[in-house]
Design a protein around this motif. Structure first.
Motif, PDB file in Angstrom:
ATOM      1  N   GLY A  50     -26.391 -13.643 -34.446  1.00  0.00           N
ATOM      2  CA  GLY A  50     -24.989 -14.826 -34.880  1.00  0.00           C
ATOM      3  C   GLY A  50     -25.400 -15.562 -34.711  1.00  0.00           C
ATOM      4  N   TYR A  51     -25.032 -15.782 -32.922  1.00  0.00           N
ATOM      5  CA  TYR A  51     -25.141 -16.850 -31.907  1.00  0.00           C
ATOM      6  C   TYR A  51     -26.747 -17.533 -32.340  1.00  0.00           C
ATOM      7  CZ  TYR A  51     -21.006 -14.876 -29.592  1.00  0.00           C
ATOM      8  OH  TYR A  51     -19.861 -14.388 -29.349  1.00  0.00           O
ATOM      9  N   ALA A  52     -27.714 -17.093 -31.977  1.00  0.00           N
ATOM     10  CA  ALA A  52     -28.487 -17.635 -32.161  1.00  0.00           C
ATOM     11  C   ALA A  52     -29.253 -18.250 -34.425  1.00  0.00           C
ATOM     12  CB  ALA A  52     -30.086 -17.117 -32.266  1.00  0.00           C
ATOM     13  N   ALA A  53     -28.659 -17.759 -35.032  1.00  0.00           N
ATOM     14  CA  ALA A  53     -28.074 -18.073 -35.545  1.00  0.00           C
ATOM     15  C   ALA A  53     -27.549 -19.263 -36.480  1.00  0.00           C
ATOM     16  CB  ALA A  53     -27.821 -16.802 -37.280  1.00  0.00           C
ATOM     17  N   THR A  54     -26.160 -19.436 -35.602  1.00  0.00           N
ATOM     18  CA  THR A  54     -24.935 -20.314 -35.585  1.00  0.00           C
ATOM     19  C   THR A  54     -25.392 -21.459 -34.916  1.00  0.00           C
ATOM     20  OG1 THR A  54     -23.399 -18.940 -35.591  1.00  0.00           O
ATOM     21  CG2 THR A  54     -22.876 -21.228 -34.327  1.00  0.00           C
ATOM     22  N   ALA A  55     -26.318 -21.281 -33.528  1.00  0.00           N
ATOM     23  CA  ALA A  55     -27.621 -22.753 -32.859  1.00  0.00           C
ATOM     24  C   ALA A  55     -28.207 -22.984 -33.970  1.00  0.00           C
ATOM     25  CB  ALA A  55     -27.993 -22.146 -31.660  1.00  0.00           C
ATOM     26  N   HIS A  56     -28.944 -22.424 -34.955  1.00  0.00           N
ATOM     27  CA  HIS A  56     -29.812 -22.771 -35.373  1.00  0.00           C
ATOM     28  C   HIS A  56     -29.434 -23.763 -36.615  1.00  0.00           C
ATOM     29  CE1 HIS A  56     -33.686 -23.429 -36.932  1.00  0.00           C
ATOM     30  NE2 HIS A  56     -33.524 -23.241 -38.317  1.00  0.00           N
ATOM     31  N   LEU A  57     -28.221 -23.444 -37.142  1.00  0.00           N
ATOM     32  CA  LEU A  57     -27.430 -23.728 -38.357  1.00  0.00           C
ATOM     33  C   LEU A  57     -26.896 -25.948 -37.424  1.00  0.00           C
ATOM     34  CD1 LEU A  57     -26.505 -22.890 -40.402  1.00  0.00           C
ATOM     35  CD2 LEU A  57     -23.981 -22.106 -39.928  1.00  0.00           C
ATOM     36  N   LEU A  58     -26.558 -25.314 -36.307  1.00  0.00           N
ATOM     37  CA  LEU A  58     -25.907 -26.330 -36.013  1.00  0.00           C
ATOM     38  C   LEU A  58     -26.820 -27.621 -35.497  1.00  0.00           C
ATOM     39  CD1 LEU A  58     -23.698 -25.306 -33.814  1.00  0.00           C
ATOM     40  CD2 LEU A  58     -23.018 -26.798 -35.222  1.00  0.00           C
ATOM     41  N   GLY A  59     -28.405 -27.053 -35.020  1.00  0.00           N
ATOM     42  CA  GLY A  59     -29.567 -27.958 -35.286  1.00  0.00           C
ATOM     43  C   GLY A  59     -30.061 -28.651 -36.533  1.00  0.00           C
ATOM     44  N   LEU A  60     -30.061 -27.429 -37.330  1.00  0.00           N
ATOM     45  CA  LEU A  60     -30.958 -28.066 -38.756  1.00  0.00           C
ATOM     46  C   LEU A  60     -29.484 -29.421 -38.721  1.00  0.00           C
ATOM     47  CD1 LEU A  60     -31.102 -24.895 -40.975  1.00  0.00           C
ATOM     48  CD2 LEU A  60     -32.907 -26.436 -39.903  1.00  0.00           C
ATOM     49  N   LEU A  61     -28.807 -29.533 -39.112  1.00  0.00           N
ATOM     50  CA  LEU A  61     -27.728 -30.239 -39.059  1.00  0.00           C
ATOM     51  C   LEU A  61     -27.488 -31.441 -38.036  1.00  0.00           C
ATOM     52  CD1 LEU A  61     -24.193 -28.605 -39.942  1.00  0.00           C
ATOM     53  CD2 LEU A  61     -25.140 -29.599 -41.452  1.00  0.00           C
ATOM     54  N   ALA A  62     -28.012 -31.016 -37.461  1.00  0.00           N
ATOM     55  CA  ALA A  62     -28.274 -32.387 -35.956  1.00  0.00           C
ATOM     56  C   ALA A  62     -29.503 -33.614 -36.468  1.00  0.00           C
ATOM     57  CB  ALA A  62     -28.295 -32.028 -34.645  1.00  0.00           C
ATOM     58  N   SER A  99     -18.322 -23.646 -34.599  1.00  0.00           N
ATOM     59  CA  SER A  99     -19.868 -23.547 -34.059  1.00  0.00           C
ATOM     60  C   SER A  99     -20.364 -23.464 -32.275  1.00  0.00           C
ATOM     61  CB  SER A  99     -20.584 -23.645 -35.633  1.00  0.00           C
ATOM     62  OG  SER A  99     -20.384 -23.179 -36.477  1.00  0.00           O
ATOM     63  N   LEU A 100     -19.933 -25.040 -32.344  1.00  0.00           N
ATOM     64  CA  LEU A 100     -20.066 -25.304 -30.952  1.00  0.00           C
ATOM     65  C   LEU A 100     -19.070 -24.113 -29.994  1.00  0.00           C
ATOM     66  CD1 LEU A 100     -19.690 -29.400 -31.592  1.00  0.00           C
ATOM     67  CD2 LEU A 100     -22.195 -27.636 -31.223  1.00  0.00           C
ATOM     68  N   ALA A 101     -17.968 -23.746 -30.083  1.00  0.00           N
ATOM     69  CA  ALA A 101     -17.915 -22.788 -29.794  1.00  0.00           C
ATOM     70  C   ALA A 101     -18.373 -20.811 -29.697  1.00  0.00           C
ATOM     71  CB  ALA A 101     -16.194 -22.636 -29.863  1.00  0.00           C
ATOM     72  N   LEU A 156     -31.610 -24.078 -44.014  1.00  0.00           N
ATOM     73  CA  LEU A 156     -30.063 -23.924 -44.415  1.00  0.00           C
ATOM     74  C   LEU A 156     -29.162 -22.600 -44.591  1.00  0.00           C
ATOM     75  CD1 LEU A 156     -27.861 -25.832 -42.994  1.00  0.00           C
ATOM     76  CD2 LEU A 156     -27.762 -27.260 -45.091  1.00  0.00           C
ATOM     77  N   GLU A 157     -30.180 -23.012 -45.733  1.00  0.00           N
ATOM     78  CA  GLU A 157     -29.183 -21.821 -47.224  1.00  0.00           C
ATOM     79  C   GLU A 157     -29.434 -20.436 -45.501  1.00  0.00           C
ATOM     80  OE1 GLU A 157     -28.217 -19.985 -51.367  1.00  0.00           O
ATOM     81  OE2 GLU A 157     -30.542 -21.401 -50.580  1.00  0.00           O
ATOM     82  N   LEU A 158     -30.512 -19.957 -45.792  1.00  0.00           N
ATOM     83  CA  LEU A 158     -30.983 -18.279 -45.012  1.00  0.00           C
ATOM     84  C   LEU A 158     -30.096 -18.551 -44.015  1.00  0.00           C
ATOM     85  CD1 LEU A 158     -35.003 -18.378 -46.080  1.00  0.00           C
ATOM     86  CD2 LEU A 158     -32.360 -16.636 -47.385  1.00  0.00           C
ATOM     87  N   THR A 159     -30.486 -19.438 -42.983  1.00  0.00           N
ATOM     88  CA  THR A 159     -29.542 -19.458 -41.869  1.00  0.00           C
ATOM     89  C   THR A 159     -28.446 -18.856 -41.590  1.00  0.00           C
ATOM     90  OG1 THR A 159     -30.892 -20.830 -40.609  1.00  0.00           O
ATOM     91  CG2 THR A 159     -29.763 -20.610 -40.063  1.00  0.00           C
ATOM     92  N   ALA A 160     -27.772 -19.663 -42.808  1.00  0.00           N
ATOM     93  CA  ALA A 160     -26.101 -19.729 -43.267  1.00  0.00           C
ATOM     94  C   ALA A 160     -26.123 -17.903 -43.863  1.00  0.00           C
ATOM     95  CB  ALA A 160     -25.629 -21.045 -44.413  1.00  0.00           C
ATOM     96  N   TRP A 161     -26.610 -17.899 -44.125  1.00  0.00           N
ATOM     97  CA  TRP A 161     -26.186 -16.451 -44.611  1.00  0.00           C
ATOM     98  C   TRP A 161     -26.797 -15.309 -43.053  1.00  0.00           C
ATOM     99  CZ3 TRP A 161     -25.410 -12.022 -47.046  1.00  0.00           C
ATOM    100  CH2 TRP A 161     -25.559 -10.802 -46.810  1.00  0.00           C
TER     101      TRP A 161
END
Length: 186
Positions: A50-62, A99-101, A156-161
């Motif tokens: 979950g943390y890795a996916a959240t970090a990737h999600l934030l990376g995509l938005l960044a 998400s950053l937290a 983005l969609e798969l990472t959110a999933w």
């Protein structure tokens, strides 16, 4: 909901996990309950996913233009093309900050709601807007902007999933046990 881990430079992750799960780190190896250790491994693995996916999600938005005055045109075009208010910076700001937290489920849910709301033509149009922005910022001139945007949206969609799935799979120990029993009986 994933627990929030706040990393302290002086406390290793194993110590943080021991504290989070109520273990006494002073226990000797011979006194550790093997089942408890297995539970810790499952919880840590699920949260790690979950943390890795959240970090990737934030990376995509960044990778997108920042939600500042200079990025205002991009975000406006994304809203017009996608037809979704869910992706506007004002509407995802609190989720991004959570998400950053370490708590990415709110952001993941918001993103999946945006995808659920989009029609196929809107998704294609949003991909074009995103692809154009990424092609300009990442210097990927050899790829079509439509392809870049489509890949980014799919990621983005798969990472959110993955964020939501990682949160769900750690919730019920009896389901993990049933899964284990089913596979050992094969």
């Amino acid at each position: 909901m994933l627990p929030e881990f706040r990393s302290h430079a002086s406390a290793p992750l194993s110590h943080q996990l021991e504290q989070r799960l109520g273990l006494d780190p002073r226990l000797e190896a011979g006194h550790i309950d093997v089942e408890r250790v297995a539970d810790i491994a499952v919880v840590a693995s699920a949260h790690s996913d979950g943390y890795a996916a959240t970090a990737h999600l934030l990376g995509l938005l960044a990778a997108l233009p920042a939600p500042t005055a200079s990025g205002e045109h991009f975000w406006s075009e994304l809203w017009r093309s996608s037809g979704s208010l869910y992706l506007l910076p004002a509407n995802i700001k609190a989720c991004v900050l959570s998400s950053l937290a370490g708590e990415g489920t709110g952001l993941a849910g918001q993103i999946l709601s945006a995808f659920d709301e989009m029609t196929p033509p809107q998704r294609i149009a949003a991909g074009e807007v995103i692809g154009q922005a990424l092609a300009e910022s990442d210097h990927l001139p050899d790829l079509k902007t439509q392809v870049i945007g489509e890949l980014w949206l799919r990621d983005l969609e798969l990472t959110a999933w993955r964020v939501l799935h990682a949160d769900h799979k750690s919730a019920d120990p009896s389901r993990r046990e049933a899964f284990f029993d089913a596979w050992t009986s094969v």
